[in-house]
Design a protein around this motif. Structure first.
Motif, short mmCIF file in Angstrom:
data_model
loop_
_atom_site.label_atom_id
_atom_site.label_comp_id
_atom_site.label_asym_id
_atom_site.label_seq_id
_atom_site.Cartn_x
_atom_site.Cartn_y
_atom_site.Cartn_z
N LEU A 146 -1.99 -35.78 -15.69
CA LEU A 146 -2.80 -36.12 -14.52
C LEU A 146 -2.51 -37.54 -14.02
O LEU A 146 -2.47 -37.80 -12.82
N ALA A 147 -2.27 -38.45 -14.97
CA ALA A 147 -1.93 -39.82 -14.58
C ALA A 147 -0.61 -39.85 -13.80
O ALA A 147 -0.48 -40.55 -12.79
N ASP A 148 0.36 -39.08 -14.28
CA ASP A 148 1.65 -39.02 -13.59
C ASP A 148 1.53 -38.30 -12.24
O ASP A 148 2.18 -38.68 -11.27
N TYR A 149 0.69 -37.26 -12.21
CA TYR A 149 0.54 -36.47 -10.98
C TYR A 149 -0.08 -37.34 -9.86
O TYR A 149 0.34 -37.28 -8.70
N PHE A 150 -1.10 -38.15 -10.21
CA PHE A 150 -1.82 -38.96 -9.20
C PHE A 150 -1.18 -40.33 -8.96
O PHE A 150 -1.70 -41.12 -8.16
N LYS A 151 -0.09 -40.63 -9.63
CA LYS A 151 0.50 -41.96 -9.53
C LYS A 151 0.79 -42.36 -8.09
O LYS A 151 0.50 -43.48 -7.67
N GLU A 152 1.34 -41.46 -7.29
CA GLU A 152 1.66 -41.75 -5.89
C GLU A 152 0.55 -41.25 -4.95
O GLU A 152 0.30 -41.84 -3.90
N LYS A 153 -0.11 -40.14 -5.36
CA LYS A 153 -1.11 -39.51 -4.50
C LYS A 153 -2.43 -40.28 -4.48
O LYS A 153 -3.06 -40.44 -3.43
N ASN A 154 -2.90 -40.73 -5.66
CA ASN A 154 -4.20 -41.39 -5.77
C ASN A 154 -4.16 -42.34 -6.97
O ASN A 154 -4.51 -41.97 -8.09
N PRO A 155 -3.73 -43.61 -6.78
CA PRO A 155 -3.59 -44.55 -7.89
C PRO A 155 -4.86 -44.76 -8.69
O PRO A 155 -4.79 -44.99 -9.91
N GLU A 156 -6.03 -44.66 -8.05
CA GLU A 156 -7.29 -44.86 -8.78
C GLU A 156 -7.50 -43.77 -9.81
O GLU A 156 -7.88 -44.02 -10.95
N LYS A 157 -7.27 -42.51 -9.40
CA LYS A 157 -7.39 -41.39 -10.34
C LYS A 157 -6.33 -41.52 -11.44
O LYS A 157 -6.59 -41.25 -12.62
N SER A 158 -5.15 -41.94 -11.05
CA SER A 158 -4.08 -42.11 -12.03
C SER A 158 -4.48 -43.15 -13.08
O SER A 158 -4.28 -42.96 -14.28
N LEU A 159 -5.08 -44.27 -12.61
CA LEU A 159 -5.52 -45.31 -13.52
C LEU A 159 -6.61 -44.80 -14.46
O LEU A 159 -6.61 -45.10 -15.66
N PHE A 160 -7.54 -43.99 -13.91
CA PHE A 160 -8.62 -43.41 -14.71
C PHE A 160 -8.05 -42.59 -15.87
O PHE A 160 -8.46 -42.74 -17.03
N HIS A 161 -7.11 -41.72 -15.55
CA HIS A 161 -6.53 -40.85 -16.58
C HIS A 161 -5.67 -41.64 -17.56
O HIS A 161 -5.59 -41.28 -18.75
N ALA A 162 -5.05 -42.73 -17.11
CA ALA A 162 -4.26 -43.56 -18.02
C ALA A 162 -5.18 -44.22 -19.05
O ALA A 162 -4.85 -44.32 -20.24
N HIS A 163 -6.37 -44.70 -18.56
CA HIS A 163 -7.35 -45.29 -19.50
C HIS A 163 -7.84 -44.24 -20.50
O HIS A 163 -8.00 -44.54 -21.70
N LYS A 164 -8.11 -43.02 -20.01
CA LYS A 164 -8.58 -41.95 -20.90
C LYS A 164 -7.51 -41.62 -21.95
O LYS A 164 -7.83 -41.41 -23.13
N MET A 165 -6.27 -41.60 -21.52
CA MET A 165 -5.18 -41.32 -22.46
C MET A 165 -5.10 -42.41 -23.52
O MET A 165 -4.94 -42.12 -24.72
N TYR A 166 -5.22 -43.66 -23.09
CA TYR A 166 -5.14 -44.79 -24.03
C TYR A 166 -6.29 -44.73 -25.04
O TYR A 166 -6.11 -44.98 -26.24
N GLU A 167 -7.43 -44.36 -24.58
CA GLU A 167 -8.62 -44.25 -25.45
C GLU A 167 -8.42 -43.15 -26.49
O GLU A 167 -8.67 -43.35 -27.70
N ILE A 168 -7.98 -41.96 -26.03
CA ILE A 168 -7.82 -40.83 -26.96
C ILE A 168 -6.66 -41.08 -27.93
O ILE A 168 -6.73 -40.74 -29.12
N ALA A 169 -5.56 -41.69 -27.42
CA ALA A 169 -4.42 -41.99 -28.29
C ALA A 169 -4.84 -42.92 -29.43
O ALA A 169 -4.35 -42.80 -30.56
N GLY A 170 -5.78 -43.85 -29.12
CA GLY A 170 -6.30 -44.74 -30.16
C GLY A 170 -7.06 -43.96 -31.21
O GLY A 170 -6.96 -44.24 -32.40
N GLN A 171 -7.87 -42.96 -30.75
CA GLN A 171 -8.61 -42.13 -31.70
C GLN A 171 -7.65 -41.32 -32.59
O GLN A 171 -7.92 -41.13 -33.77
N LEU A 172 -6.57 -40.86 -31.98
CA LEU A 172 -5.59 -40.06 -32.73
C LEU A 172 -4.68 -40.91 -33.60
O LEU A 172 -3.95 -40.38 -34.43
N LYS A 173 -4.74 -42.23 -33.39
CA LYS A 173 -3.85 -43.15 -34.10
C LYS A 173 -2.38 -42.76 -33.90
O LYS A 173 -1.58 -42.69 -34.85
N SER A 174 -2.06 -42.52 -32.62
CA SER A 174 -0.69 -42.15 -32.25
C SER A 174 -0.06 -43.30 -31.49
O SER A 174 -0.27 -43.46 -30.28
#
Length: 567
Positions: free
Chosen positions: A233-261
């Motif tokens: 979703l972050a990649d999909y919205f990168k050009e279409k809607n940067p705000e949504k892209s940023l939102f999903h990038a933050h969510k990914m960073y948060e979950i990746a931390g939980q997964l310790k990946s």
């Protein structure tokens, strides 16, 4: 998000499920394997687990347990892949394949094929990854497992930008009737299909399908799936809607931390650096550099440690093999010594018996040889007496008749005839003395032929000179006497010949013997009975050839030849 790192949980589940089938029997037979399994499954201590899996493999090798050794390598490959040592993982997986039977161990083989494919994916060698995925798909018997492999194949085609092929596979998987238990894999296929269509056509509206997959994953509490969804979703919205892209990038960073990946954290940070404000971008960039350096350092350390453990294991194995070889050598030497002593004692007994028999045989042979020599002397005396009678006596008788029947005779003429008779008698004496002193091969040939001649049967020998036989090998000379004897015996019995002729020729290439007689011949067909067959076998043993001339109208003509190497 990096596609490659998401494959690791899948392969771990597949491999661990294989392990659970026989874990009880393995634990009871290999303590190192038990300890490694505990460290990997429960304590998450990959380094120590890798060390004990290598020790376990050595123990399995000692008892020739190929499946156990293969599983140890298979688990070592998982650890190496998890720690980013993809080349090492590929090597361990390839070694594991050598231990599994293609018929009996298909479950493990599928898992290893998948592990190799994942390593190739992580190394961005997608073409090779496809080959191994196809191998796994061909061997796999589990329907859900086949779906997972096909999903990975479709992702690999997408990485190769063959979007058409990738979409065809994803759509075929969606047409399958998946149960409620398969919601995770179904959401994965929906997400991957939508994102691949977007990659194929940037104008494609993938948002509804990407959100649908995300909702399923949130409902199923599938953190790995949510991580993948937010990445897409972050990649999909990168050009279409940067705000949504940023939102999903933050969510990914948060979950990746939980997964310790760390791989997914780094990917999320890369997105945040590009999407955030300048101030925040610098902050995330510093975090990115620190994490990336830390991860690379940890992975390099792990690779070196794995290499060191593998080296020590192989060294221990080499030492073990050397020790076994030395023990085997000592046992073999002891066995050889005992056998040698036994054989020596037996040889002494046999030698004593043989010596006694030989002594008796030699005594008999000497007596027979003496008799043969005496007989040979008598035969020689008789032969030369016959020559003296035929040559000298008959000649003298002829001269006497001529003197008696001629009133006036020529003195010179008579003296010449007497001188010729003298020369003939001298030649006979010389021949006799020479033969008695040292028998010649020429004489052997002449004596053999002469022994078959009579008043009825005459013989002619051409080319039988001693000079000819000097360069001929002893094998050919020995065989030739027997061959001629066989030929003459056959002639004497069957040909009714009155005259025989033997010609000997030698050139640079071969020795040629031509035999001919005026007998009844062989008729229309030549029948090679025992005598002729034996003669032909002897000729062939010297690489020679035997030819019957069937063109002559009467009698027999045979040509025997031997090649240059016997000359």
């Amino acid at each position: 998000m990096n596609y490659n790192i998401r494959f690791l949980p899948i392969i771990c589940i597949i491999l661990f499920s294989c392990e659970e089938k026989n874990v009880t029997s393995i634990v009871s037979s290999n303590l190192n394997y038990e300890k490694a399994w505990d460290l990997l499954s429960f304590k998450k201590n990959n380094d120590s687990a890798f060390y004990y899996f290598n020790l376990a493999k050595l123990e399995f090798d000692k008892i020739n347990d190929k499946v156990g050794a293969g599983k140890s390598l298979m688990n070592a490959a998982i650890i190496q892949s998890n720690e980013g040592d993809y080349f090492g993982s590929d090597e361990s997986s390839t070694q594991a394949l050598k231990y599994f039977n293609e018929t009996k161990d298909k479950d493990y083989i599928v898992s290893v094929y998948n592990a190799i494919a994942i390593s190739r994916n992580n190394l961005e060698d997608y073409k090779t990854a496809l080959i191994w995925y196809e191998k796994a798909l061909k061997v796999s018997k589990d329907s859900l497992e086949k779906i997972k492999i096909q999903n990975n194949i479709a992702v690999a085609y997408s990485k190769l930008k063959d979007y058409k092929k990738s979409i065809e596979i994803f759509e075929s998987l969606l047409n399958l009737k998946l149960t409620n238990q398969d919601k995770k894999i179904k959401s994965k296929i929906i997400d991957n299909l939508a994102f691949t269509k977007f990659l194929q056509n940037k104008n494609y509206n993938a948002e509804p399908e990407l959100n649908k997959a995300l909702k399923i994953r949130e409902k199923e509490n599938d953190l790995w799936g949510q991580n993948a969804s937010h990445a897409h979703l972050a990649d999909y919205f990168k050009e279409k809607n940067p705000e949504k892209s940023l939102f999903h990038a933050h969510k990914m960073y948060e979950i990746a931390g939980q997964l310790k990946s760390p791989d997914d954290e780094i990917e999320a940070l890369q997105k945040l650096v590009n999407l955030e404000s300048t101030a925040n971008s610098k902050k995330y960039f510093r975090i990115y550099l620190k994490l990336n350096d830390s991860m690379q350092t940890a992975r390099n350390k792990a690779k070196n440690q794995f290499a060191l453990v593998r080296y020590e294991s192989e060294k221990n194995r080499a030492d073990l093999l050397k020790s076994q070889a030395e023990n085997t050598k000592k046992n073999y030497q002891l066995l050889v010594r005992n056998v040698a002593l036994g054989l020596a004692f037996l040889a002494i007994i046999i030698s004593f018996i043989w010596f006694e028999k030989r002594r008796k045989r030699v005594k008999q042979e000497k007596e027979l040889l003496l008799q043969e020599k005496e007989l040979e002397v008598k035969n020689t005396e008789l032969r030369y007496s016959k020559k003296v009678h035929d040559v000298v006596s008959n000649g003298v008788y002829q001269v006497m008749s001529e003197i008696e029947n001629t009133r006036e005779f020529n003195k010179e003429k008579i003296l010449n005839k007497l001188e010729k008779l003298y020369e003939k008698s001298r030649d006979i004496s010389y021949e006799n003395a020479s033969e008695n002193f040292k028998p010649k091969y020429k004489s052997k040939i002449s004596n053999l032929v002469e022994s078959f001649t009579s008043n009825v049967l005459k013989s002619v020998i051409i080319g039988n000179e001693e000079e000819m036989w000097k360069q001929i090998s002893s094998k050919v000379k020995s065989e030739l006497l027997v061959i001629l004897q066989e030929l003459l015996v056959n002639m004497k019995k069957h040909s009714q010949a009155k005259k025989i002729r033997l010609e000997f020729e030698k050139n640079e290439n071969q020795l040629v013997i031509i035999y001919s007689d005026d007998g009844i011949g062989f008729g229309e067909s030549i029948q090679k009975k025992n005598g002729l067959k034996n003669m032909e076998n002897r000729i062939v043993s010297c690489d020679g050839s035997l030819t019957f001339d069937e063109t002559i109208e009467k009698g027999t003509k045979i040509m025997i030849s031997f090649p240059q190497k016997f000359i």
